[in-house]
Scaffold this motif. Structure first.
Motif, mmCIF file in Angstrom:
data_model
loop_
_atom_site.group_PDB
_atom_site.id
_atom_site.type_symbol
_atom_site.label_atom_id
_atom_site.label_comp_id
_atom_site.label_asym_id
_atom_site.label_seq_id
_atom_site.Cartn_x
_atom_site.Cartn_y
_atom_site.Cartn_z
ATOM 1 N N TYR A 75 36.569 12.233 -37.568
ATOM 2 C CA TYR A 75 37.559 11.162 -37.606
ATOM 3 C C TYR A 75 38.577 11.320 -38.752
ATOM 4 O O TYR A 75 39.779 11.226 -38.540
ATOM 5 N N LYS B 157 30.324 8.271 -36.501
ATOM 6 C CA LYS B 157 31.612 8.603 -35.891
ATOM 7 C C LYS B 157 32.765 8.616 -36.902
ATOM 8 O O LYS B 157 33.870 8.995 -36.562
ATOM 9 N N TYR B 158 32.513 8.214 -38.146
ATOM 10 C CA TYR B 158 33.588 8.177 -39.143
ATOM 11 C C TYR B 158 33.487 9.290 -40.177
ATOM 12 O O TYR B 158 33.992 9.155 -41.279
#
Length: 181
Positions: free
Chosen positions: A162, A156-157
């Motif tokens: 992100y 998710k990063y």
């Protein structure tokens, strides 16, 4: 470019420029505050002075140099100005500040602060070799930034999920500052 090569390039440029990044950041912080204090100078002596000042239109380079000479200060006047009612004459190792209305002020003599003075010279240096090195440094910082965005591939990063939000915020913040202030 393969992921490991991107990481290697990012790491190697980061290590190579670590000292320069820290030095530039440190001296940049000091440069931001040079109007309020003199981080590159250590005051050695401060003594009061009282001068008869001519009209503001008569205060020029010749007047500034003669005033410095009359006060026993050696060296060429680097700059002179009247700002906010104060005459300021700056030499390499001294500064004269005089209230333009009263003629009262002080002479401050100083020496360069070791290390800090040399670090601040990095921001002022205009020699050809330093300009080329600084250009290479700037290009390397761009490469470090880009390779940093490519390093995280999953989760998710990632930059795509992100990081782009922080990057946009990082662009918008200085733009707002420039436009508003």
């Amino acid at each position: 470019m393969k992921a490991q090569k991107i990481r290697d390039l990012h790491r190697d440029l980061g290590y190579f420029y670590l000292g320069l990044i820290v030095t530039f950041a440190f001296s940049g912080i000091l440069m931001n505050h040079r109007e309020h204090w003199h981080p590159e100078k250590i005051t050695m002596e401060s003594k009061p002075v009282e001068l008869q000042l001519p009209s503001e239109s008569e205060i020029n380079e010749k007047f500034a140099q003669k005033t410095a000479s009359d006060l026993g200060l050696e060296g060429k006047v680097r700059r002179h100005m009247i700002r906010k009612g104060t005459l300021r004459i700056q030499l390499e190792n001294a500064e004269i500040e005089v209230d333009a209305k009263t003629g009262k002020g002080e002479i401050v003599q100083f020496i360069k602060t070791p290390i800090v003075s040399q670090a601040m010279k990095l921001h002022k240096n205009t020699s050809a070799w330093w300009i080329y090195f600084s250009d290479i440094f700037g290009i390397s910082l761009i490469i470090i930034a880009i390779t940093g965005t490519l390093m995280v591939k999953h989760g998710k990063y990632t930059f795509k999920r992100y990081g782009w939000k922080l990057a946009v915020a990082g662009i918008i913040f200085p733009l707002i500052f420039l436009l508003v202030f």
